[in-house]
Design a protein around this motif. Structure first.
Motif, mmCIF file in Angstrom:
data_model
loop_
_atom_site.group_PDB
_atom_site.id
_atom_site.type_symbol
_atom_site.label_atom_id
_atom_site.label_comp_id
_atom_site.label_asym_id
_atom_site.label_seq_id
_atom_site.Cartn_x
_atom_site.Cartn_y
_atom_site.Cartn_z
ATOM 1 N N ARG A 1 -110.788 -60.463 37.190
ATOM 2 C CA ARG A 1 -110.252 -61.742 37.638
ATOM 3 C C ARG A 1 -110.261 -62.779 36.515
ATOM 4 O O ARG A 1 -109.837 -63.904 36.717
ATOM 5 C CB ARG A 1 -111.051 -62.263 38.838
ATOM 6 N N ARG A 2 -110.785 -62.404 35.360
ATOM 7 C CA ARG A 2 -110.879 -63.336 34.232
ATOM 8 C C ARG A 2 -109.575 -63.349 33.430
ATOM 9 O O ARG A 2 -109.188 -62.344 32.850
ATOM 10 C CB ARG A 2 -112.053 -62.953 33.335
ATOM 11 N N SER A 3 -108.934 -64.490 33.379
ATOM 12 C CA SER A 3 -107.642 -64.581 32.701
ATOM 13 C C SER A 3 -107.755 -64.279 31.216
ATOM 14 O O SER A 3 -106.825 -63.703 30.627
ATOM 15 C CB SER A 3 -107.041 -65.973 32.909
ATOM 16 N N ASN A 4 -108.869 -64.614 30.594
ATOM 17 C CA ASN A 4 -108.988 -64.392 29.150
ATOM 18 C C ASN A 4 -109.187 -62.926 28.790
ATOM 19 O O ASN A 4 -109.268 -62.580 27.609
ATOM 20 C CB ASN A 4 -110.113 -65.246 28.560
ATOM 21 N N GLU A 5 -109.252 -62.054 29.787
ATOM 22 C CA GLU A 5 -109.396 -60.627 29.521
ATOM 23 C C GLU A 5 -108.078 -59.876 29.670
ATOM 24 O O GLU A 5 -108.046 -58.658 29.595
ATOM 25 C CB GLU A 5 -110.481 -60.034 30.414
ATOM 26 N N TYR A 6 -106.994 -60.607 29.872
ATOM 27 C CA TYR A 6 -105.668 -59.993 29.928
ATOM 28 C C TYR A 6 -105.006 -60.102 28.556
ATOM 29 O O TYR A 6 -105.184 -61.083 27.835
ATOM 30 C CB TYR A 6 -104.820 -60.652 31.015
ATOM 31 N N ASP A 7 -104.243 -59.056 28.230
ATOM 32 C CA ASP A 7 -103.693 -58.950 26.879
ATOM 33 C C ASP A 7 -102.329 -59.617 26.721
ATOM 34 O O ASP A 7 -102.033 -60.193 25.678
ATOM 35 C CB ASP A 7 -103.558 -57.463 26.498
ATOM 36 N N TYR A 8 -101.479 -59.504 27.710
ATOM 37 C CA TYR A 8 -100.109 -60.001 27.609
ATOM 38 C C TYR A 8 -99.769 -60.864 28.818
ATOM 39 O O TYR A 8 -100.248 -60.599 29.929
ATOM 40 C CB TYR A 8 -99.121 -58.825 27.505
ATOM 41 N N TRP A 9 -98.912 -61.854 28.559
ATOM 42 C CA TRP A 9 -98.541 -62.817 29.592
ATOM 43 C C TRP A 9 -97.043 -63.059 29.598
ATOM 44 O O TRP A 9 -96.386 -63.008 28.543
ATOM 45 C CB TRP A 9 -99.240 -64.157 29.342
ATOM 46 N N GLY A 10 -96.515 -63.323 30.797
ATOM 47 C CA GLY A 10 -95.152 -63.770 30.912
ATOM 48 C C GLY A 10 -95.066 -65.268 30.724
ATOM 49 O O GLY A 10 -96.086 -65.949 30.513
ATOM 50 N N GLN A 11 -93.852 -65.786 30.832
ATOM 51 C CA GLN A 11 -93.625 -67.211 30.586
ATOM 52 C C GLN A 11 -93.902 -68.068 31.819
ATOM 53 O O GLN A 11 -94.005 -69.283 31.706
ATOM 54 C CB GLN A 11 -92.185 -67.428 30.102
ATOM 55 N N GLY A 12 -94.008 -67.443 32.958
ATOM 56 C CA GLY A 12 -94.311 -68.161 34.192
ATOM 57 C C GLY A 12 -93.069 -68.510 34.995
ATOM 58 O O GLY A 12 -91.975 -68.650 34.448
ATOM 59 N N THR A 13 -93.257 -68.653 36.296
ATOM 60 C CA THR A 13 -92.188 -69.073 37.184
ATOM 61 C C THR A 13 -92.764 -70.096 38.167
ATOM 62 O O THR A 13 -93.863 -69.920 38.685
ATOM 63 C CB THR A 13 -91.559 -67.868 37.919
ATOM 64 N N GLN A 14 -92.010 -71.167 38.406
ATOM 65 C CA GLN A 14 -92.503 -72.272 39.221
ATOM 66 C C GLN A 14 -92.333 -71.962 40.707
ATOM 67 O O GLN A 14 -91.252 -71.551 41.149
ATOM 68 C CB GLN A 14 -91.750 -73.556 38.882
ATOM 69 N N VAL A 15 -93.395 -72.191 41.452
ATOM 70 C CA VAL A 15 -93.363 -72.102 42.912
ATOM 71 C C VAL A 15 -93.767 -73.468 43.457
ATOM 72 O O VAL A 15 -94.834 -73.982 43.118
ATOM 73 C CB VAL A 15 -94.313 -71.014 43.431
ATOM 74 N N THR A 16 -92.916 -74.036 44.286
ATOM 75 C CA THR A 16 -93.202 -75.335 44.892
ATOM 76 C C THR A 16 -93.095 -75.190 46.401
ATOM 77 O O THR A 16 -92.057 -74.768 46.911
ATOM 78 C CB THR A 16 -92.242 -76.405 44.397
ATOM 79 N N VAL A 17 -94.165 -75.551 47.101
ATOM 80 C CA VAL A 17 -94.199 -75.473 48.551
ATOM 81 C C VAL A 17 -94.286 -76.890 49.098
ATOM 82 O O VAL A 17 -95.258 -77.607 48.840
ATOM 83 C CB VAL A 17 -95.390 -74.632 49.043
ATOM 84 N N SER A 18 -93.277 -77.282 49.849
ATOM 85 C CA SER A 18 -93.247 -78.634 50.406
ATOM 86 C C SER A 18 -93.859 -78.646 51.800
ATOM 87 O O SER A 18 -93.768 -77.674 52.549
ATOM 88 C CB SER A 18 -91.817 -79.142 50.455
ATOM 89 N N SER A 19 -94.455 -79.768 52.122
ATOM 90 C CA SER A 19 -95.121 -79.880 53.432
ATOM 91 C C SER A 19 -94.177 -80.411 54.494
ATOM 92 O O SER A 19 -93.074 -80.836 54.222
ATOM 93 C CB SER A 19 -96.339 -80.796 53.307
#
Length: 123
Positions: free
Chosen positions: A105-123
């Motif tokens: 579960r530790r993010s610093n133990e992962y080797d490769y990462w994507g650029q990310g995708t935005q998720v927005t949930v409106s109330s």
């Protein structure tokens, strides 16, 4: 090197669903674990879910257990995150990551990462 590309983010109302995809390319044979993390504005990146690439065993953060499902398609080198019953607190940038060892579960133990995708949930 492993390249990861996320897709599927967007704007959705609370209670709705989204499915994120992460396509992997490059030296994918070295991948043992694929994970999803998210980062909300002003907060640290946090673990969401992870899956063992070969056996399919998975792990979830307590905050998403029962609502999110991680899966993978080994033929397509793609991992998915099905997100149901979305809440405003699920809002953030979602990142896909890979590592050459067992799940963590530790993010610093992962080797490769994507650029990310935005998720927005409106109330």
């Amino acid at each position: 090197q492993v390249q990861l590309v996320e897709s599927g983010g967007g704007l959705v109302q609370a209670g709705g669903s989204l499915r994120l995809s992460c396509a992997a390319s490059g030296r994918t044979f070295s991948t043992i674990t694929m994970g999803w993390f998210r980062q909300a504005p002003g907060k640290e990146r946090e673990f969401v879910a992870a899956i063992n690439w070969s056996g399919g065993s998975s792990d979830y953060a307590d905050s998403v257990k029962g609502r999110f499902t991680i899966s993978r398609d080994t033929a397509k080198n793609t991992v998915y995150l099905q997100m149901n019953s979305l809440k405003p607190e699920d809002t953030g940038v979602y990142y896909c990551a890979s590592r050459r060892y067992q799940a963590t579960r530790r993010s610093n133990e992962y080797d490769y990462w994507g650029q990310g995708t935005q998720v927005t949930v409106s109330s």
